[in-house]
Design a protein around this motif. Structure first.
Motif, PDB file in Angstrom:
ATOM      1  N   HIS A  90       0.908  -1.104   0.045  1.00 48.15           N
ATOM      2  CA  HIS A  90      -0.007  -0.013  -0.014  1.00 48.15           C
ATOM      3  C   HIS A  90       1.153   1.185  -0.031  1.00 48.15           C
ATOM      4  CE1 HIS A  90      -3.355   2.553   2.110  1.00 48.15           C
ATOM      5  NE2 HIS A  90      -3.264   2.689   0.906  1.00 48.15           N
ATOM      6  N   LEU A  91       1.072   1.925  -1.060  1.00 52.78           N
ATOM      7  CA  LEU A  91       2.084   2.887  -1.338  1.00 52.78           C
ATOM      8  C   LEU A  91       1.319   4.275  -0.998  1.00 52.78           C
ATOM      9  CD1 LEU A  91       3.804   1.684  -4.668  1.00 52.78           C
ATOM     10  CD2 LEU A  91       4.130   0.895  -2.332  1.00 52.78           C
ATOM     11  N   ASP A  92       2.562   4.944  -0.779  1.00 51.37           N
ATOM     12  CA  ASP A  92       2.258   6.441  -0.188  1.00 51.37           C
ATOM     13  C   ASP A  92       1.168   7.135  -0.989  1.00 51.37           C
ATOM     14  OD1 ASP A  92       2.645   8.891   1.112  1.00 51.37           O
ATOM     15  OD2 ASP A  92       4.900   8.980   0.321  1.00 51.37           O
ATOM     16  N   TYR A  93       0.065   7.783  -0.414  1.00 47.74           N
ATOM     17  CA  TYR A  93      -0.861   8.525  -0.751  1.00 47.74           C
ATOM     18  C   TYR A  93      -0.789   9.951  -1.115  1.00 47.74           C
ATOM     19  CZ  TYR A  93      -2.439  10.561   3.447  1.00 47.74           C
ATOM     20  OH  TYR A  93      -2.419  11.577   4.575  1.00 47.74           O
ATOM     21  N   LEU A  94       0.327  10.409  -0.810  1.00 49.27           N
ATOM     22  CA  LEU A  94       0.853  11.827  -1.059  1.00 49.27           C
ATOM     23  C   LEU A  94       1.630  12.133  -2.128  1.00 49.27           C
ATOM     24  CD1 LEU A  94       1.569  12.740   3.022  1.00 49.27           C
ATOM     25  CD2 LEU A  94      -0.439  13.310   1.689  1.00 49.27           C
ATOM     26  N   ASP A  95       1.567  13.458  -2.613  1.00 49.54           N
ATOM     27  CA  ASP A  95       2.255  13.718  -3.985  1.00 49.54           C
ATOM     28  C   ASP A  95       1.921  12.989  -4.883  1.00 49.54           C
ATOM     29  OD1 ASP A  95       4.102  15.711  -2.916  1.00 49.54           O
ATOM     30  OD2 ASP A  95       5.004  14.039  -1.674  1.00 49.54           O
ATOM     31  N   CYS A  96       0.396  12.708  -4.982  1.00 48.12           N
ATOM     32  CA  CYS A  96      -0.127  11.828  -5.802  1.00 48.12           C
ATOM     33  C   CYS A  96      -0.557  12.944  -7.205  1.00 48.12           C
ATOM     34  CB  CYS A  96      -1.709  11.601  -5.117  1.00 48.12           C
ATOM     35  SG  CYS A  96      -2.471  10.016  -5.787  1.00 48.12           S
ATOM     36  N   ALA A  97       0.598  12.654  -7.909  1.00 43.75           N
ATOM     37  CA  ALA A  97       0.583  13.757  -9.147  1.00 43.75           C
ATOM     38  C   ALA A  97      -0.248  13.740 -10.263  1.00 43.75           C
ATOM     39  CB  ALA A  97       1.982  13.593  -9.750  1.00 43.75           C
ATOM     40  N   TYR A  98      -1.002  12.420 -10.255  1.00 47.75           N
ATOM     41  CA  TYR A  98      -2.020  12.219 -11.396  1.00 47.75           C
ATOM     42  C   TYR A  98      -3.316  13.296 -11.199  1.00 47.75           C
ATOM     43  CZ  TYR A  98      -5.049   8.763  -8.553  1.00 47.75           C
ATOM     44  OH  TYR A  98      -5.636   8.011  -7.710  1.00 47.75           O
ATOM     45  N   TYR A  99      -3.402  13.561  -9.740  1.00 47.70           N
ATOM     46  CA  TYR A  99      -4.370  14.640  -9.370  1.00 47.70           C
ATOM     47  C   TYR A  99      -3.863  16.183  -9.860  1.00 47.70           C
ATOM     48  CZ  TYR A  99      -7.617  11.502  -7.030  1.00 47.70           C
ATOM     49  OH  TYR A  99      -8.435  10.692  -6.587  1.00 47.70           O
ATOM     50  N   ASN A 100      -2.812  16.449  -9.895  1.00 52.69           N
ATOM     51  CA  ASN A 100      -2.093  17.628 -10.248  1.00 52.69           C
ATOM     52  C   ASN A 100      -2.380  17.682 -11.767  1.00 52.69           C
ATOM     53  OD1 ASN A 100      -0.599  16.644  -8.100  1.00 52.69           O
ATOM     54  ND2 ASN A 100       0.478  18.832  -8.050  1.00 52.69           N
ATOM     55  N   VAL A 101      -2.477  16.700 -12.600  1.00 53.93           N
ATOM     56  CA  VAL A 101      -2.856  17.034 -14.141  1.00 53.93           C
ATOM     57  C   VAL A 101      -4.295  17.250 -13.951  1.00 53.93           C
ATOM     58  CG1 VAL A 101      -3.346  15.787 -15.856  1.00 53.93           C
ATOM     59  CG2 VAL A 101      -1.189  15.004 -14.581  1.00 53.93           C
ATOM     60  N   ARG A 102      -5.238  16.939 -13.194  1.00 54.16           N
ATOM     61  CA  ARG A 102      -6.470  17.130 -13.243  1.00 54.16           C
ATOM     62  C   ARG A 102      -7.102  18.375 -12.429  1.00 54.16           C
ATOM     63  NH1 ARG A 102      -6.115  11.314 -13.122  1.00 54.16           N
ATOM     64  NH2 ARG A 102      -7.385  10.412 -14.848  1.00 54.16           N
ATOM     65  N   GLY A 103      -6.036  19.059 -11.972  1.00 56.58           N
ATOM     66  CA  GLY A 103      -6.436  20.485 -11.283  1.00 56.58           C
ATOM     67  C   GLY A 103      -6.654  20.375 -10.063  1.00 56.58           C
ATOM     68  N   TYR A 104      -6.080  19.444  -9.349  1.00 54.99           N
ATOM     69  CA  TYR A 104      -5.991  19.270  -7.984  1.00 54.99           C
ATOM     70  C   TYR A 104      -4.721  18.878  -7.272  1.00 54.99           C
ATOM     71  CZ  TYR A 104     -11.262  18.793  -7.881  1.00 54.99           C
ATOM     72  OH  TYR A 104     -12.646  19.202  -8.077  1.00 54.99           O
ATOM     73  N   ASP A 105      -4.430  19.325  -6.311  1.00 54.70           N
ATOM     74  CA  ASP A 105      -3.089  19.359  -5.692  1.00 54.70           C
ATOM     75  C   ASP A 105      -3.240  17.814  -4.900  1.00 54.70           C
ATOM     76  OD1 ASP A 105      -1.274  19.164  -3.065  1.00 54.70           O
ATOM     77  OD2 ASP A 105      -0.710  20.982  -4.052  1.00 54.70           O
ATOM     78  N   VAL A 124       6.825  15.981  -8.645  1.00 55.22           N
ATOM     79  CA  VAL A 124       5.811  15.744  -7.510  1.00 55.22           C
ATOM     80  C   VAL A 124       5.611  14.202  -7.505  1.00 55.22           C
ATOM     81  CG1 VAL A 124       3.462  16.067  -7.065  1.00 55.22           C
ATOM     82  CG2 VAL A 124       4.836  17.899  -8.417  1.00 55.22           C
ATOM     83  N   ASN A 125       5.663  13.411  -8.246  1.00 52.94           N
ATOM     84  CA  ASN A 125       5.303  12.022  -8.222  1.00 52.94           C
ATOM     85  C   ASN A 125       6.445  11.542  -7.299  1.00 52.94           C
ATOM     86  OD1 ASN A 125       3.524   9.983  -8.943  1.00 52.94           O
ATOM     87  ND2 ASN A 125       5.315   9.210  -9.899  1.00 52.94           N
ATOM     88  N   THR A 126       7.604  11.844  -7.801  1.00 51.59           N
ATOM     89  CA  THR A 126       8.804  11.223  -7.157  1.00 51.59           C
ATOM     90  C   THR A 126       9.337  11.878  -5.755  1.00 51.59           C
ATOM     91  OG1 THR A 126      10.492  12.577  -8.320  1.00 51.59           O
ATOM     92  CG2 THR A 126      10.048  10.299  -9.106  1.00 51.59           C
ATOM     93  N   ALA A 127       8.566  12.906  -5.399  1.00 57.10           N
ATOM     94  CA  ALA A 127       8.582  13.460  -3.935  1.00 57.10           C
ATOM     95  C   ALA A 127       7.892  12.454  -2.962  1.00 57.10           C
ATOM     96  CB  ALA A 127       7.990  15.060  -4.011  1.00 57.10           C
ATOM     97  N   SER A 128       7.069  11.610  -3.513  1.00 57.57           N
ATOM     98  CA  SER A 128       6.401  10.552  -2.475  1.00 57.57           C
ATOM     99  C   SER A 128       7.356   9.464  -2.252  1.00 57.57           C
ATOM    100  CB  SER A 128       5.370  10.075  -3.128  1.00 57.57           C
ATOM    101  OG  SER A 128       5.988   9.083  -4.404  1.00 57.57           O
TER     102      SER A 128
END
Length: 344
Positions: A138-153, A172-176
């Protein structure tokens, strides 16, 4: 001594398999995010026990194990399954979990949970004399960059301008810590591979796959026209691991295999979404595998056919094959992934 014995057993198993010929060994794996142990939905825990007892997968990789109130979820669910006449084995874990219908030879923590940044655990077992190493993640849920593409942090889920720079998306993704966890898995799995184990990894990765974000799919699900070589799936592919669902269903246009956010008739749609004004559907639950003679022969999306799109319920009208729940209660906001494997 222990390593020598394991190597000897693996060699004997490989020799026996070579001599056997005939029908392959079959086993099933279910990846399932159980949404806080089934506690969010009324009757959720009983539903998840009933469903596992009904499907009886050989291995279950679980996400969102919490051990609430000092309880041991692994012991509790094994006991509940035994009350329904099904024997499973498990061990104490936190955040992710494993169930096995085969006696567990060994278990280990591969990536320990720290500050809710994800976890990975491992067990080894024998299936019809063949050694198997099964991992749950169950991997880290933060810095979830596919939301950034959709206009959400992807850490706060506040509205932002959609991000379309692949370089910035990957930053952003690899900051997780998702990539850190998968690198820990790959280090341990290399030892398993050397000892002749078939290796299976199931998990909620909280990250899409590069096999889904292709030039053909850039116009789907608010992907803003970008292709992204997502980190975790790329690392696994480079290490020779196959994505079971995408192996059986190679076309992400006809078989997107979305696992999140799943519809759930027990809850209002706003309880099931992080991005209510976006189409956030993704395949973020996976089963990966690697091993001599091991192949995925069937793969299904397990759960309701509906999803949540822009804060509303919507039926998936794809060619994906769904394994329909038997329970009237769906205990989670994810769909699961069910895979049938063969070993020769």
């Amino acid at each position: 001594m222990k390593r020598t014995l394991l190597l000897a057993l693996a060699a004997l198993a490989a020799l026996a398999a070579a001599c056997r010929g005939g029908d392959p060994v079959r086993f099933t794996v279910l990846q399932w995010n159980i949404w806080q142990e089934g506690t969010v939905v009324e009757g959720g825990y009983d539903a998840l026990v009933d469903e596992i007892a009904r499907l009886r997968p050989d291995f279950v990789t679980l996400s969102e194990v919490r051990n609430y109130g000092g309880t041991r979820f692994s012991e509790r669910i094994v006991r509940s399954l035994a009350e329904r006449g099904v024997r499973y084995y498990s061990f104490l874990s936190d955040d992710s979990g494993l169930l096995s219908r085969h006696p567990i030879a060994d278990s280990a923590t591969v990536y320990p949970l720290a500050d809710d940044h994800g976890s990975i655990y491992r067990l080894t077992a024998s299936v019809a004399g063949r050694p198997v190493a099964v991992y749950t993640a169950h991997l880290d849920y933060l810095d979830c960059a596919y939301y950034n593409v959709r206009g959400y942090d992807g850490s706060t889920w506040r509205r932002i301008e959609p991000e379309t720079s692949v370089e910035e998306i990957l930053r952003v993704n690899t900051a997780s810590r998702r990539d850190d966890a998968i690198r820990a898995f790959l280090r341990q799995a290399r030892e398993d591979e050397a000892q002749g184990y078939a290796v299976v990894l199931g998990g909620d990765f909280n990250e899409p796959s590069h096999l889904d974000w292709t030039p053909e799919t850039v116009g789907l699900c608010d992907r803003q026209g970008v292709c992204v070589p997502w980190t975790v799936s790329t690392l696994l592919a480079e290490a020779g691991y196959a994505d079971a669902y995408r192996t059986v269903h190679p076309d992400p246009l006809t078989h997107p295999g979305h696992t999140y956010p799943s519809d759930n008739a027990s809850l209002a749609p706003e309880r099931l979404t992080w991005a209510p004004e976006a189409d956030e559907r993704e395949r973020i639950d996976f089963v990966y595998y690697k091993g001599e003679g091991l192949r995925a022969v069937e793969a299904k999306v397990y759960g309701p056919q509906g999803s949540v799109v822009r804060g509303r319920r919507a039926e998936e009208r794809t060619a994906d094959e769904f394994l329909t729940p038997g329970s009237a209660v769906w205990p989670t906001d994810h769909k699961g992934v069910w895979v049938l494997f063969e070993m020769r």
